[in-house]
Design a protein around this motif. Structure first.
Motif, short mmCIF file in Angstrom:
data_model
loop_
_atom_site.label_atom_id
_atom_site.label_comp_id
_atom_site.label_asym_id
_atom_site.label_seq_id
_atom_site.Cartn_x
_atom_site.Cartn_y
_atom_site.Cartn_z
N PRO A 1 0.82 -1.23 0.00
CA PRO A 1 0.00 0.00 0.00
C PRO A 1 0.84 1.27 0.00
CG PRO A 1 -0.84 -1.59 1.59
CD PRO A 1 0.48 -2.11 1.12
N GLN A 2 2.10 1.18 0.44
CA GLN A 2 2.95 2.36 0.50
C GLN A 2 3.57 2.72 -0.85
OE1 GLN A 2 3.13 -0.19 2.84
NE2 GLN A 2 1.88 1.01 4.27
N LYS A 3 3.50 1.80 -1.82
CA LYS A 3 4.09 2.05 -3.13
C LYS A 3 3.22 3.03 -3.93
CE LYS A 3 7.66 -0.72 -2.86
NZ LYS A 3 9.04 -0.21 -2.92
N ASP A 4 3.89 3.91 -4.67
CA ASP A 4 3.18 4.88 -5.50
C ASP A 4 2.47 4.23 -6.68
OD1 ASP A 4 3.49 7.18 -4.13
OD2 ASP A 4 4.98 8.08 -5.45
N ARG A 5 3.11 3.26 -7.27
CA ARG A 5 2.64 2.74 -8.55
C ARG A 5 2.23 1.28 -8.46
NH1 ARG A 5 7.74 4.84 -12.22
NH2 ARG A 5 7.93 6.92 -11.27
N GLY A 6 1.39 0.89 -9.43
CA GLY A 6 0.97 -0.49 -9.53
C GLY A 6 0.55 -0.79 -10.96
N ASP A 7 0.04 -1.99 -11.17
CA ASP A 7 -0.42 -2.41 -12.49
C ASP A 7 -1.93 -2.65 -12.45
OD1 ASP A 7 2.22 -2.39 -13.39
OD2 ASP A 7 2.53 -4.50 -12.84
N LEU A 8 -2.62 -2.20 -13.50
CA LEU A 8 -4.06 -2.37 -13.58
C LEU A 8 -4.41 -3.71 -14.22
CD1 LEU A 8 -5.62 1.05 -14.67
CD2 LEU A 8 -5.22 0.14 -12.39
N TYR A 9 -5.33 -4.43 -13.56
CA TYR A 9 -5.81 -5.71 -14.07
C TYR A 9 -7.33 -5.68 -14.20
CZ TYR A 9 -1.20 -7.78 -13.23
OH TYR A 9 0.13 -8.07 -13.26
N LEU A 10 -7.83 -6.42 -15.19
CA LEU A 10 -9.26 -6.56 -15.42
C LEU A 10 -9.67 -7.98 -15.08
CD1 LEU A 10 -11.81 -5.08 -16.64
CD2 LEU A 10 -11.24 -6.25 -18.78
N GLU A 11 -10.81 -8.11 -14.36
CA GLU A 11 -11.26 -9.43 -13.94
C GLU A 11 -12.79 -9.49 -14.07
OE1 GLU A 11 -10.63 -12.05 -9.93
OE2 GLU A 11 -8.90 -10.94 -10.69
N ASP A 12 -13.30 -10.70 -14.27
CA ASP A 12 -14.74 -10.93 -14.39
C ASP A 12 -15.25 -11.49 -13.08
OD1 ASP A 12 -17.36 -11.92 -15.03
OD2 ASP A 12 -16.78 -11.97 -17.14
N ILE A 13 -16.30 -10.87 -12.54
CA ILE A 13 -16.84 -11.31 -11.26
C ILE A 13 -17.38 -12.73 -11.34
CG2 ILE A 13 -19.24 -10.52 -11.58
CD1 ILE A 13 -17.18 -9.84 -8.44
N ARG A 14 -17.73 -13.17 -12.56
CA ARG A 14 -18.30 -14.51 -12.74
C ARG A 14 -17.24 -15.58 -12.93
NH1 ARG A 14 -21.62 -12.28 -17.73
NH2 ARG A 14 -19.47 -11.53 -18.01
N ASP A 15 -16.02 -15.17 -13.32
CA ASP A 15 -14.94 -16.13 -13.56
C ASP A 15 -13.62 -15.48 -13.17
OD1 ASP A 15 -13.21 -18.09 -14.33
OD2 ASP A 15 -13.63 -17.94 -16.49
N LYS A 16 -13.24 -15.69 -11.92
CA LYS A 16 -12.04 -15.00 -11.39
C LYS A 16 -10.76 -15.77 -11.68
CE LYS A 16 -14.08 -14.69 -7.35
NZ LYS A 16 -15.49 -14.91 -7.79
N THR A 17 -10.84 -16.80 -12.53
CA THR A 17 -9.63 -17.52 -12.91
C THR A 17 -8.87 -16.78 -14.01
OG1 THR A 17 -10.81 -18.83 -14.56
CG2 THR A 17 -10.70 -19.72 -12.31
N ILE A 18 -9.54 -15.85 -14.68
CA ILE A 18 -8.91 -15.09 -15.76
C ILE A 18 -8.64 -13.67 -15.27
CG2 ILE A 18 -9.16 -14.23 -18.11
CD1 ILE A 18 -11.06 -16.55 -18.67
N LYS A 19 -7.38 -13.25 -15.34
CA LYS A 19 -6.97 -11.91 -14.93
C LYS A 19 -6.10 -11.31 -16.02
CE LYS A 19 -3.86 -11.29 -11.69
NZ LYS A 19 -3.19 -11.22 -10.38
N ASN A 20 -6.55 -10.20 -16.61
CA ASN A 20 -5.85 -9.60 -17.73
C ASN A 20 -5.18 -8.29 -17.33
OD1 ASN A 20 -6.72 -11.55 -19.73
ND2 ASN A 20 -8.74 -10.60 -19.63
N LEU A 21 -3.90 -8.14 -17.70
CA LEU A 21 -3.18 -6.89 -17.48
C LEU A 21 -3.70 -5.84 -18.47
CD1 LEU A 21 -0.86 -5.26 -16.16
CD2 LEU A 21 0.64 -6.17 -17.96
#
Length: 366
Positions: A200-220
């Motif tokens: 939480p102290q880091k300034d930056r991160g990476d954005l990921y997209l996820e589907d509430i119905r299928d959380k096995t797939i995570k896209n950058l």
């Protein structure tokens, strides 16, 4: 400063003090810049009764929170003619109030006692649409703009440990999500986006997209961002510049393609990158934010900014106010006005650039 750290402080202060009707001392905007608009009606509300303006109900009306005779009341207020209409009343301690995306109802997070809290959804007609009993704790809310029956609740403890839940408002059903970040936002009725940081102290991160119905797939989606915001068909990412001396506001389509970038000086404090307040109204093609005059370390947060309005579609920027304070803002649905201040007790006319007080202004409010 990270958004959830600010929300944690605000919520705790609310649970402790709002029940007593206390008002923080406000730092007024310089009187030389304030003019009285003929369009805005200044109300004769007693300072001891006024708590805050919650936000816009429509282009003319706002939701105002008052305290009268030991109870908190919520009223519809027409900012042009001053007419008021009571919507709802409660004796509970109010911690948070959020107007729904369609502005036809609002959520009240309140505490009945130190061990008992509730989430109530109230229609603008004043009826309770749903209620959910919860434990009193710090909660960050994210309402689904495409399906108002859905909401994310992110809870934090004193050690900044978090849990993310999906709330189905009509049924009150609460389901925990195993996300990799507390910085979550809905992207559609079933998709959500989150900023995954190493800590939480880091300034930056990476954005990921996820589907509430299928959380096995995570896209950058986008790498190396400070913060992000979602509004209608636009994803706004705040990113570092190449030399790290500026901050880039990057406007992206639903397909995450950049269609306009706006660069502003980057400022920082002891906690890292400092993010001025902003609001995004995609329907009116308007982005409003406070811009520092130069990249530097902030000594304080007063009078070091100018308020700018950006139209990402037309790729235009104009300055609304100079040498002003960085305080919360929210644009009206039609994009013509802006609530301003920690209590939203001021309105900025974005066309005339005048500031008016909704409540009779005093240097101190108790």
């Amino acid at each position: 400063m990270n958004k959830f750290r600010i929300s944690f402080i605000i919520t705790i202060l609310g649970l402790l003090f709002l029940s007593y009707g206390c008002q923080n001392e406000q730092t007024p905007v310089s009187k030389e810049r304030i003019t009285t608009s003929n369009k805005i009606k200044t109300l004769n509300i007693q300072p001891k009764e006024f708590q805050r303006i919650v936000g816009w109900i429509d282009d003319k009306n706002v939701l105002v929170q008052l305290r009268k005779e030991g109870k908190v009341t919520f009223e519809r207020l027409n900012v042009f003619n001053g007419k008021q209409h009571q919507i709802y009343e409660t004796s509970h301690v109010i911690s948070e109030v959020i107007i729904s995306p369609n502005r036809d109802c609002f959520l009240i997070y309140s505490a009945e006692s130190k061990d008992k809290a509730a989430l109530d959804v109230i229609s603008m007609a004043g009826s309770r649409m749903s209620t959910k009993q919860v434990k009193p704790q710090n909660i960050e809310f994210a309402w689904n703009q495409d399906d108002q029956n859905k909401m994310f609740l992110t809870t934090f403890d004193t050690d900044w440990n978090y849990q993310v839940f999906q709330l189905d408002i009509p049924s009150g059903n609460l389901v925990q999500l195993n996300t990799d970040s507390p910085f979550v936002s809905w992207y559609s009725d079933n998709l959500f986006i989150f900023n995954q940081k190493l800590s939480p102290q880091k300034d930056r991160g990476d954005l990921y997209l996820e589907d509430i119905r299928d959380k096995t797939i995570k896209n950058l989606v986008v790498a190396d961002v400070y913060k992000f915001a979602v509004s209608a068909n636009t994803l706004l990412t705040m990113e570092p510049s190449k030399d790290d001396k500026s901050m880039v506001y990057n406007f992206r389509t639903l397909g995450f393609q950049s269609y306009y970038q706006y660069e502003a000086p980057r400022v920082y404090d002891e906690l890292g990158t400092f993010f001025p307040f902003y609001d995004l109204n995609v329907e009116e093609e308007s982005f409003l934010t406070f811009e520092p005059y130069e990249s530097k370390k902030l000594k304080d947060h007063g009078g070091e900014f100018k308020l700018v309005k950006v139209n990402p579609t037309e790729k235009k920027k104009e300055t609304i106010l100079e040498l002003t304070n960085n305080e919360p803002i929210v644009i009206s649905p039609n994009g013509k006005y802006c609530l301003y201040g920690y209590l939203f007790d001021q309105i900025i006319d974005l066309e005339t650039k005048d500031i008016s007080y909704l409540i009779q202004h005093q240097d101190k409010m108790y």
